[in-house]
Design a protein around this motif. Structure first.
Motif, PDB file in Angstrom:
ATOM      1  N   ASP A   1       7.955   5.295  16.428  1.00  0.00           N
ATOM      2  CA  ASP A   1       9.072   4.852  15.583  1.00  0.00           C
ATOM      3  C   ASP A   1      10.391   4.741  16.357  1.00  0.00           C
ATOM      4  O   ASP A   1      11.436   4.511  15.763  1.00  0.00           O
TER       5      ASP A   1
ATOM      6  N   LEU B   1      -0.614  -7.019  18.148  1.00  0.00           N
ATOM      7  CA  LEU B   1       0.017  -5.980  18.967  1.00  0.00           C
ATOM      8  C   LEU B   1      -0.816  -4.705  19.065  1.00  0.00           C
ATOM      9  O   LEU B   1      -0.927  -4.130  20.164  1.00  0.00           O
ATOM     10  N   PRO B   2      -1.413  -4.207  17.971  1.00  0.00           N
ATOM     11  CA  PRO B   2      -2.239  -2.999  18.120  1.00  0.00           C
ATOM     12  C   PRO B   2      -3.404  -3.196  19.097  1.00  0.00           C
ATOM     13  O   PRO B   2      -3.737  -2.290  19.869  1.00  0.00           O
TER      14      PRO B   2
ATOM     15  N   PRO C   1       9.276  -8.529  11.999  1.00  0.00           N
ATOM     16  CA  PRO C   1       9.279  -7.067  12.062  1.00  0.00           C
ATOM     17  C   PRO C   1      10.527  -6.539  12.765  1.00  0.00           C
ATOM     18  O   PRO C   1      11.013  -7.139  13.721  1.00  0.00           O
TER      19      PRO C   1
ATOM     20  N   ALA D   1       2.623 -10.364  15.781  1.00  0.00           N
ATOM     21  CA  ALA D   1       2.636  -8.946  15.406  1.00  0.00           C
ATOM     22  C   ALA D   1       1.241  -8.439  15.079  1.00  0.00           C
ATOM     23  O   ALA D   1       0.902  -7.283  15.352  1.00  0.00           O
ATOM     24  N   SER D   2       0.414  -9.317  14.545  1.00  0.00           N
ATOM     25  CA  SER D   2      -0.919  -8.896  14.117  1.00  0.00           C
ATOM     26  C   SER D   2      -1.824  -8.469  15.269  1.00  0.00           C
ATOM     27  O   SER D   2      -2.785  -7.715  15.062  1.00  0.00           O
TER      28      SER D   2
ATOM     29  N   ARG E   1      -1.976  -3.181  22.561  1.00  0.00           N
ATOM     30  CA  ARG E   1      -1.597  -1.809  22.918  1.00  0.00           C
ATOM     31  C   ARG E   1      -2.822  -1.008  23.342  1.00  0.00           C
ATOM     32  O   ARG E   1      -2.761  -0.227  24.311  1.00  0.00           O
TER      33      ARG E   1
ATOM     34  N   GLU F   1       5.984   0.761  15.959  1.00  0.00           N
ATOM     35  CA  GLU F   1       4.821   1.312  15.268  1.00  0.00           C
ATOM     36  C   GLU F   1       3.568   0.484  15.516  1.00  0.00           C
ATOM     37  O   GLU F   1       2.447   0.981  15.407  1.00  0.00           O
ATOM     38  N   LEU F   2       3.760  -0.791  15.862  1.00  0.00           N
ATOM     39  CA  LEU F   2       2.631  -1.671  16.179  1.00  0.00           C
ATOM     40  C   LEU F   2       2.218  -1.588  17.642  1.00  0.00           C
ATOM     41  O   LEU F   2       1.194  -2.170  18.028  1.00  0.00           O
ATOM     42  N   GLY F   3       3.028  -0.901  18.465  1.00  0.00           N
ATOM     43  CA  GLY F   3       2.632  -0.709  19.856  1.00  0.00           C
ATOM     44  C   GLY F   3       3.674  -0.975  20.909  1.00  0.00           C
ATOM     45  O   GLY F   3       3.418  -0.762  22.100  1.00  0.00           O
TER      46      GLY F   3
ATOM     47  N   GLU G   1       9.484  -1.277  13.407  1.00  0.00           N
ATOM     48  CA  GLU G   1       8.141  -1.722  13.012  1.00  0.00           C
ATOM     49  C   GLU G   1       7.344  -2.205  14.219  1.00  0.00           C
ATOM     50  O   GLU G   1       6.133  -1.951  14.319  1.00  0.00           O
ATOM     51  N   LEU G   2       8.006  -2.870  15.152  1.00  0.00           N
ATOM     52  CA  LEU G   2       7.314  -3.298  16.366  1.00  0.00           C
ATOM     53  C   LEU G   2       6.857  -2.100  17.191  1.00  0.00           C
ATOM     54  O   LEU G   2       5.778  -2.110  17.786  1.00  0.00           O
TER      55      LEU G   2
END
Length: 238
Positions: free
Chosen positions: A17, A182-183, A203, A179-180, A186, A210-212, A207-208
């Motif tokens: 975060d 990014l996890p 995002p 964004a979809s 990561r 949190e996505l990685g 938020e970015l």
């Protein structure tokens, strides 16, 4: 502690975060504003600097870009990383010397030229030469242009990232990655990952993270937002 080591430490131990947010100054005045707002480091955008100098993106002569970066560095007391596009055709040793002369602590180096992706292994070899010439004096952010150039398979970005990290890159930057994905990126990328954020949409930096994302930059977004605000002010004046 040197500025480059301070910059490196800012990338370590980030929680999801709390990514490192690096605004992109395009001149000395904007750099001072960002530092006054409390940002602990900055990252110049080549497109934003080009606009401030009257050039199209990608058309700034090397001497002008390095001079602009030097002015930004002199204006603030925080670490500044410089976007130097593809390195302007300079040999790795000269590129490193020119960057160090500006006072920059890091650089963005992209892996496409003229809209075409470079061979990843050849580019990795070139990055390794930059790393060797720089030693620990520069933080190298290796931009990955696959998504930008229409190659949307995350595996291609992950493959390039692995080569660039092995070559000595401190961070990788899959610009324009949705964004979809990014996890997934990561999970497949070792070390810090830079993610592009759009100013006022999409995002948020948190938020970015949190996505990685380890760190978040905005490209020329802040400069373009400031230009839009100036147009509104000018209309009011008229």
């Amino acid at each position: 502690m040197s500025k480059v080591e301070t910059f490196r430490r800012l990338h370590r131990g980030r929680t999801p975060d709390d990514p490192l947010v690096l605004p992109g100054p395009w001149d000395a005045a904007s750099a001072r504003i960002f530092v006054e707002a409390g940002f602990r480091a900055l990252a110049t955008p080549s497109a934003g600097v080009a606009a401030s100098l009257g050039h199209e993106d990608g058309a700034t002569p090397a001497d002008e870009m390095f001079a602009a970066v030097a002015r930004i560095v002199r204006a603030v007391d925080v670490p500044v990383s410089a976007d130097v596009e593809g390195g302007y055709g300079l040999a790795p040793k000269e590129l490193v010397e020119r960057l160090l002369e500006t006072g920059a602590v890091g650089c963005n180096l992209e892996d496409s030229d003229g809209g075409v992706l470079k061979d990843p292994r050849e580019h990795a070899d070139w990055l390794a030469q930059v790393r060797y010439a720089a030693g620990d004096r520069l933080f190298v952010n290796a931009r990955i242009d696959t998504f930008l150039r229409g190659v949307h398979e995350p595996e291609q970005a992950i493959h390039r990232a692995a080569l660039y990290v092995a070559a000595g890159a401190d961070c990788v930057y899959p610009i324009d990655a949705p964004a979809s994905v990014l996890p997934l990126l990561r999970s497949g990328i070792q070390g810090p990952m830079n993610v592009f954020a759009k100013v006022g949409e999409g995002p948020s930096p948190t938020e970015l993270g949190e996505l990685g994302a380890t760190r978040v930059t905005f490209g020329p977004g802040l400069q373009r937002r400031a230009t839009a605000a100036l147009r509104e002010i000018t209309a009011e004046v008229r």
